[in-house]
Design a protein around this motif. Structure first.
Motif, PDB file in Angstrom:
ATOM      1  N   TRP A 160     -10.921 -24.583  17.699  1.00 39.05           N
ATOM      2  CA  TRP A 160      -9.953 -25.648  17.961  1.00 39.05           C
ATOM      3  C   TRP A 160      -8.553 -25.079  17.711  1.00 39.05           C
ATOM      4  O   TRP A 160      -8.214 -24.717  16.578  1.00 39.05           O
ATOM      5  CB  TRP A 160     -10.198 -26.844  17.047  1.00 39.05           C
ATOM      6  N   ASP A 161      -7.750 -24.988  18.764  1.00 39.30           N
ATOM      7  CA  ASP A 161      -6.402 -24.442  18.663  1.00 39.30           C
ATOM      8  C   ASP A 161      -5.395 -25.546  18.352  1.00 39.30           C
ATOM      9  O   ASP A 161      -5.508 -26.668  18.863  1.00 39.30           O
ATOM     10  CB  ASP A 161      -5.995 -23.765  19.976  1.00 39.30           C
ATOM     11  N   ASN A 162      -4.390 -25.220  17.524  1.00 40.97           N
ATOM     12  CA  ASN A 162      -3.295 -26.153  17.203  1.00 40.97           C
ATOM     13  C   ASN A 162      -3.832 -27.531  16.831  1.00 40.97           C
ATOM     14  O   ASN A 162      -3.303 -28.567  17.273  1.00 40.97           O
ATOM     15  CB  ASN A 162      -2.329 -26.271  18.386  1.00 40.97           C
ATOM     16  N   THR A 163      -4.878 -27.532  16.029  1.00 42.61           N
ATOM     17  CA  THR A 163      -5.542 -28.775  15.654  1.00 42.61           C
ATOM     18  C   THR A 163      -5.865 -28.762  14.169  1.00 42.61           C
ATOM     19  O   THR A 163      -6.345 -27.764  13.629  1.00 42.61           O
ATOM     20  CB  THR A 163      -6.857 -28.954  16.444  1.00 42.61           C
ATOM     21  N   ARG A 164      -5.605 -29.887  13.523  1.00 39.57           N
ATOM     22  CA  ARG A 164      -6.056 -30.083  12.145  1.00 39.57           C
ATOM     23  C   ARG A 164      -6.789 -31.420  12.084  1.00 39.57           C
ATOM     24  O   ARG A 164      -6.727 -32.221  13.030  1.00 39.57           O
ATOM     25  CB  ARG A 164      -4.889 -30.062  11.164  1.00 39.57           C
ATOM     26  N   LEU A 165      -7.486 -31.657  10.980  1.00 38.62           N
ATOM     27  CA  LEU A 165      -8.276 -32.878  10.885  1.00 38.62           C
ATOM     28  C   LEU A 165      -8.407 -33.327   9.450  1.00 38.62           C
ATOM     29  O   LEU A 165      -8.229 -32.553   8.508  1.00 38.62           O
ATOM     30  CB  LEU A 165      -9.665 -32.675  11.484  1.00 38.62           C
ATOM     31  N   TRP A 166      -8.735 -34.611   9.323  1.00 41.33           N
ATOM     32  CA  TRP A 166      -9.110 -35.188   8.029  1.00 41.33           C
ATOM     33  C   TRP A 166     -10.567 -35.608   8.114  1.00 41.33           C
ATOM     34  O   TRP A 166     -10.957 -36.345   9.026  1.00 41.33           O
ATOM     35  CB  TRP A 166      -8.228 -36.391   7.706  1.00 41.33           C
ATOM     36  N   ILE A 212     -10.719 -37.621  11.599  1.00 42.24           N
ATOM     37  CA  ILE A 212      -9.505 -37.939  12.354  1.00 42.24           C
ATOM     38  C   ILE A 212      -8.931 -36.602  12.807  1.00 42.24           C
ATOM     39  O   ILE A 212      -8.515 -35.781  11.976  1.00 42.24           O
ATOM     40  CB  ILE A 212      -8.468 -38.692  11.515  1.00 42.24           C
ATOM     41  N   MET A 213      -8.927 -36.375  14.111  1.00 41.12           N
ATOM     42  CA  MET A 213      -8.453 -35.126  14.681  1.00 41.12           C
ATOM     43  C   MET A 213      -6.999 -35.298  15.136  1.00 41.12           C
ATOM     44  O   MET A 213      -6.658 -36.285  15.793  1.00 41.12           O
ATOM     45  CB  MET A 213      -9.311 -34.736  15.877  1.00 41.12           C
ATOM     46  N   GLU A 214      -6.152 -34.343  14.793  1.00 40.26           N
ATOM     47  CA  GLU A 214      -4.751 -34.348  15.207  1.00 40.26           C
ATOM     48  C   GLU A 214      -4.494 -33.089  16.023  1.00 40.26           C
ATOM     49  O   GLU A 214      -4.514 -31.983  15.495  1.00 40.26           O
ATOM     50  CB  GLU A 214      -3.836 -34.406  13.985  1.00 40.26           C
ATOM     51  N   ARG A 249      -2.374 -31.755  26.852  1.00 37.13           N
ATOM     52  CA  ARG A 249      -1.422 -31.156  27.801  1.00 37.13           C
ATOM     53  C   ARG A 249      -0.070 -31.836  27.732  1.00 37.13           C
ATOM     54  O   ARG A 249       0.842 -31.482  28.491  1.00 37.13           O
ATOM     55  CB  ARG A 249      -1.960 -31.285  29.229  1.00 37.13           C
ATOM     56  N   SER A 250       0.090 -32.827  26.872  1.00 46.66           N
ATOM     57  CA  SER A 250       1.333 -33.592  26.799  1.00 46.66           C
ATOM     58  C   SER A 250       2.327 -32.889  25.867  1.00 46.66           C
ATOM     59  O   SER A 250       2.039 -31.841  25.290  1.00 46.66           O
ATOM     60  CB  SER A 250       1.045 -35.008  26.287  1.00 46.66           C
ATOM     61  N   GLY A 251       3.457 -33.528  25.670  1.00 38.52           N
ATOM     62  CA  GLY A 251       4.486 -32.962  24.805  1.00 38.52           C
ATOM     63  C   GLY A 251       4.531 -33.582  23.429  1.00 38.52           C
ATOM     64  O   GLY A 251       5.486 -33.358  22.687  1.00 38.52           O
ATOM     65  N   ALA A 252       3.528 -34.373  23.079  1.00 39.36           N
ATOM     66  CA  ALA A 252       3.512 -35.047  21.779  1.00 39.36           C
ATOM     67  C   ALA A 252       2.135 -34.899  21.134  1.00 39.36           C
ATOM     68  O   ALA A 252       1.132 -34.637  21.803  1.00 39.36           O
ATOM     69  CB  ALA A 252       3.850 -36.533  21.956  1.00 39.36           C
ATOM     70  N   VAL A 253       2.093 -35.086  19.834  1.00 39.53           N
ATOM     71  CA  VAL A 253       0.834 -34.998  19.091  1.00 39.53           C
ATOM     72  C   VAL A 253      -0.103 -36.129  19.536  1.00 39.53           C
ATOM     73  O   VAL A 253       0.337 -37.247  19.799  1.00 39.53           O
ATOM     74  CB  VAL A 253       1.107 -35.087  17.570  1.00 39.53           C
ATOM     75  N   ALA A 254      -1.393 -35.833  19.608  1.00 36.84           N
ATOM     76  CA  ALA A 254      -2.415 -36.827  19.935  1.00 36.84           C
ATOM     77  C   ALA A 254      -3.428 -36.885  18.798  1.00 36.84           C
ATOM     78  O   ALA A 254      -3.756 -35.854  18.186  1.00 36.84           O
ATOM     79  CB  ALA A 254      -3.115 -36.487  21.242  1.00 36.84           C
ATOM     80  N   SER A 255      -3.924 -38.074  18.500  1.00 33.67           N
ATOM     81  CA  SER A 255      -4.890 -38.261  17.416  1.00 33.67           C
ATOM     82  C   SER A 255      -6.089 -39.054  17.929  1.00 33.67           C
ATOM     83  O   SER A 255      -5.934 -39.998  18.701  1.00 33.67           O
ATOM     84  CB  SER A 255      -4.255 -39.010  16.246  1.00 33.67           C
ATOM     85  N   PHE A 256      -7.280 -38.659  17.457  1.00 31.51           N
ATOM     86  CA  PHE A 256      -8.482 -39.392  17.836  1.00 31.51           C
ATOM     87  C   PHE A 256      -9.519 -39.299  16.725  1.00 31.51           C
ATOM     88  O   PHE A 256      -9.500 -38.381  15.904  1.00 31.51           O
ATOM     89  CB  PHE A 256      -9.068 -38.866  19.153  1.00 31.51           C
ATOM     90  N   HIS A 257     -10.410 -40.278  16.712  1.00 31.24           N
ATOM     91  CA  HIS A 257     -11.560 -40.249  15.813  1.00 31.24           C
ATOM     92  C   HIS A 257     -12.713 -39.569  16.520  1.00 31.24           C
ATOM     93  O   HIS A 257     -12.981 -39.828  17.705  1.00 31.24           O
ATOM     94  CB  HIS A 257     -11.953 -41.662  15.394  1.00 31.24           C
ATOM     95  N   TRP A 258     -13.408 -38.708  15.789  1.00 29.94           N
ATOM     96  CA  TRP A 258     -14.582 -38.029  16.315  1.00 29.94           C
ATOM     97  C   TRP A 258     -15.730 -38.319  15.360  1.00 29.94           C
ATOM     98  O   TRP A 258     -15.730 -37.873  14.211  1.00 29.94           O
ATOM     99  CB  TRP A 258     -14.316 -36.533  16.434  1.00 29.94           C
TER     100      TRP A 258
END
Length: 282
Positions: free
Chosen positions: A49-55, A72-74, A131-140
């Protein structure tokens, strides 16, 4: 960029001047992870997972979650993964709470915005990128799928909660509704990930006690939640884990509606040996 009504953590670090006391609780029957403890210091990272952190909100652990994990993936701009799931037995649900993501599922591309929901069966070919210009967050949410001989595995699908009509609980006059992404009678599915909504003043008017393990992430609003013998104040951004048979009830005090993303394990025969692994088809 789509605006989002859901709470998504932004990390950061508490100042030295802040009080240590918080609402975090960990008991044998339940746990509460309040939004104030979801900070930079407790982030994790995953292979591929590139440029991604999670809780990590929940994981199988003695005395804690038994059937599922929840992250929670950011994902920062340009981030994502071409190899997101490394466990061939794991099924998953994705629910987007902020930003925009591109999901490629079995060769078909989907744009996911807040409210976007995807069910991903085991051994599915999928990728996810921002692919956007802002951070995206989702639950996995992830669970080992419990195969049953004669019952086919469910198919992958993508939808958005805005496209699903919530189902009111009987006798509540619409004060308590559930957005169900899967038909309750569909035996192919061994987990449900729904959205529960209470209007101000809505309530679970008795202490529910049942076999399903629960994970609850508060998307919007606030309430007082009964967990075992305790009443706990919760708000958007908090996570609750409830062990099977933990008594639970709720009172949504307002001023806005109270909503949470709910996980529960369903539709499978109870294993009779502690720690017994489900039979899996070839």
């Amino acid at each position: 960029m789509s605006s989002s009504p859901y709470y998504a953590p932004k990390g950061g670090h508490p100042a030295q001047t802040e009080l240590l006391t918080d609402r975090a609780m960990f008991t044998e029957a339940y746990a509460v992870i309040p939004k104030g403890v979801i900070r930079d210091i407790v982030t994790s990272y995953l292979p591929f997972w590139d440029n991604t952190r999670l809780w990590v909100l929940a994981r199988p652990l003695t005395g804690f979650a038994e059937t599922f994990s929840q992250y929670i993936m950011e994902v920062s701009p340009g981030g994502g993964s071409d190899r997101p799931e490394l466990d061939d037995l794991a099924e998953g649900v994705i629910f987007v709470v902020d930003g925009e993501l591109e999901l490629k599922l079995n060769g078909v591309e989907h744009k996911l915005v807040p409210g976007g929901y995807a069910f991903i069966p085991p051994r599915t070919n999928w990728t996810l990128h921002n692919r956007s210009g802002a951070v995206a967050s989702f639950h996995w949410l992830r669970k080992h799928y419990e195969a049953v001989e004669g019952v086919p595995m469910p198919e992958a699908f993508v939808t958005n909660e805005r496209d699903i009509e919530p189902i009111p609980m009987p006798g509540t006059e619409g004060r308590w509704v559930t957005t169900r992404f899967v038909d309750m009678s569909d035996m192919r599915h061994d987990m449900h990930v729904n959205i529960v909504t209470f209007e101000p003043g809505g309530t679970i008017p008795f202490a529910e006690t049942h076999v399903m393990e629960h994970g609850l992430y508060v998307l919007e609003g606030k309430a007082v939640y009964r967990l075992n013998q305790d009443w706990v104040e919760v708000e958007a951004g908090d996570f609750m884990w409830l062990r099977a048979f933990c008594p639970q009830a709720c009172y949504a005090g307002g001023p806005s509606r109270f909503r949470y993303l709910l996980y529960k394990d369903v539709n499978r025969t109870v294993k009779l040996t502690l720690g017994q692994q489900p039979k899996r088809s070839a």
